[in-house]
Design an enzyme around this catalytic site. Sequence first.
Site, PDB file in Angstrom:
ATOM      1  N   TRP A  75       0.901  -1.159   0.000  1.00 13.00           N
ATOM      2  CA  TRP A  75       0.000   0.000   0.000  1.00 13.00           C
ATOM      3  C   TRP A  75       0.934   1.201   0.000  1.00 13.00           C
ATOM      4  O   TRP A  75       1.640   1.459   0.969  1.00 13.00           O
ATOM      5  CB  TRP A  75      -0.887  -0.007   1.237  1.00 13.00           C
ATOM      6  N   LYS A 482     -19.994   2.212   4.618  1.00 14.58           N
ATOM      7  CA  LYS A 482     -19.945   0.955   3.856  1.00 14.58           C
ATOM      8  C   LYS A 482     -20.261   1.219   2.389  1.00 14.58           C
ATOM      9  O   LYS A 482     -19.578   0.750   1.498  1.00 14.58           O
ATOM     10  CB  LYS A 482     -20.981   0.006   4.461  1.00 14.58           C
ATOM     11  N   HIS A 501     -30.672  22.239   8.518  1.00 13.59           N
ATOM     12  CA  HIS A 501     -29.738  23.311   8.886  1.00 13.59           C
ATOM     13  C   HIS A 501     -28.658  23.485   7.826  1.00 13.59           C
ATOM     14  O   HIS A 501     -27.538  23.889   8.136  1.00 13.59           O
ATOM     15  CB  HIS A 501     -29.132  23.019  10.264  1.00 13.59           C
TER      16      HIS A 501
END
Length: 610
Positions: A75, A482, A501
């Site tokens: 990675w 997910k 809001h």
Amino acid sequence: MCGIIGYTGVKEAQEIMLDALEILEYRGYDSAGLAVCGRDGCVRIRKCAGRVKDLRLLCEKDGIQGTCGIGHTRWATHGGVSDANAHPHKFGRVTVTHNGIVENYQDLVQRYHLEEKLKSQTDSEVAAAVLDHFYGTDPLAAIRKTVLKLKGTFALSIMFDDIPGVIFAVRNVSPIVIARARSGSMLASDVTVLGQYSREYFVLPEFYVAVLKEDGVELYDMAGETAEPEWQAVNWDVDRSSKGGYPFYMEKEIMEQPQVIRETVIPRIQGGIPDLSEDGIPDGLLADCKRICVVACGTAMHAGLVGKALMQSLVRIHMDVELASEFMYTDVIVDEDTLVIAISQSGETIDTLEAVKHAKKNGAKTLAIVNVRGASVARASDYVIYTNAGPEIAVASTKAYTTQLAVLYLLTGRMAYVRGIFGAEEAKAFAKELMRVPEVMQKVLDRKEEIHYIARSILNAQDVFMMGRGLDHAILLEGSLKLKEISYIHSEAYASGELKHGTIALITEDTPVVAVVTQEKVKSKEFSNIKEVQSRGAGVILFIKETFGPEKEASWENVFTSVFTLPAMEDGFMVMPASAALQLLAYYVSLDKGLDVDKPRNLAKVVTVE
Ligand code: F6R
């Protein structure tokens, strides 16, 4: 992040490593590589950007024979995704694979005049170069000198050209486990991969050097003294690491939830009451703390939010949930009256680990909820409760999350009992409802095709909003994560009352809304909020507790895009069936989009860098 494997023995190392890397790939899948010490004593490397399957093709065309090797699935952190940056890295007589970040690599480049000599942009190659610099004839001395120069985190597996058949390993923070395999010795980033080769392993202690040979493993401390490994049994079945006939691990892991929740809960109910004594959790710990603070990341943090809602309403104790990655930098107040609960599937998330250490320094008591036995977070904490989820291979967490929830229910029930909030009868009723979770969740899983059908309505959406109140909001935060992580649809979970809001400005007929309604006390407000988004054109997919619905389901048809009725439990437990439904929704969207469900882009299962 990054998966490391090493094998030395009597079998062909390349095959063993390719199989193992396929399992370890969930730790990173930007590139893959392996180095094998051939029969002629030469170390050769095959590596490429891409997946392990690409490496396998490379090895099929041009394999390396030999019985000792190290492998890696990456990675990317330092240095982009390229063949050159793939591991292993060879410098001089030294070949390494590395997991972690060498933070001072630029200083080392200057100090050892490496500017013109490196072939990659990685910090890892610099570690190999420093090792080569210190290596004369004594490998242990070279490793010792090198680790004193490295700042940051590292798990290094190392081969020296002139010591064929031997692998050395050393680590700081980043994990390495070592096993006696039937045909030799092995090392790996985690135990998941070792189950099929061995029943015995140990966690390499930080700053110890392991020496793996065909006939056994030696362990040395930094002074060069031999040490005894703490061997432990591999407790995961081999077939739990396979797909078991499902197209993706994620589906298999979703479907396993009733079983693993049962395995997490049942041993912890004694005389009908939640009981954590077998885990070594003293009642005093739960009775005496004045505050609870959860530290966790991602899905595990979402489990903490559900725990907070439960604890506050049932135990009436102050509870905070902190992002572990922010914990040390936001002056969170923890002291000797605080119970810090670290939640982590892998037990290796660096931020969670550092948060535990920080909490301990501040005098807090620490309790870990971890899935992987012996993992760093478990070892760093004063107490640990293991979730019995078994290996979770899909990058998107499912069964680990719901078993974390199961443990949080057990803790809530026990805490309410030892504090006298629950009498024995209430504690038993609470445990009884918890024990019903597997059967109720199974009912949702049995209707997975209904959810598959519903998933089709958001397949082409760019944005999805999710709305709910209280516990429903906590579940949706996870449902939304997910969906976005495996389908790449932008999704946001909102507390329903907050939408107006600001965010309601984004609601149009093109933004499907997923609403979850399972809590009686906010049900009518929730329906008003749903009407507000419907009035702005949004189609709403409703997940609702079955007992809340109108008498005739037909009356829903014109009101909602789809409705899924969730089998009823007490409101406080509806999190469980609702979670399974939302997991399936995300799964089917990803599946029908033709994506790699188990390995979403840019992600890795175990986040061992900050
Ligand atoms: C998402 C997911 C992540 C993890 C997070 C923490 O599906 O799995 O958000 O929950 O990276 O990981 P652990 O639980 O291993 O500490």
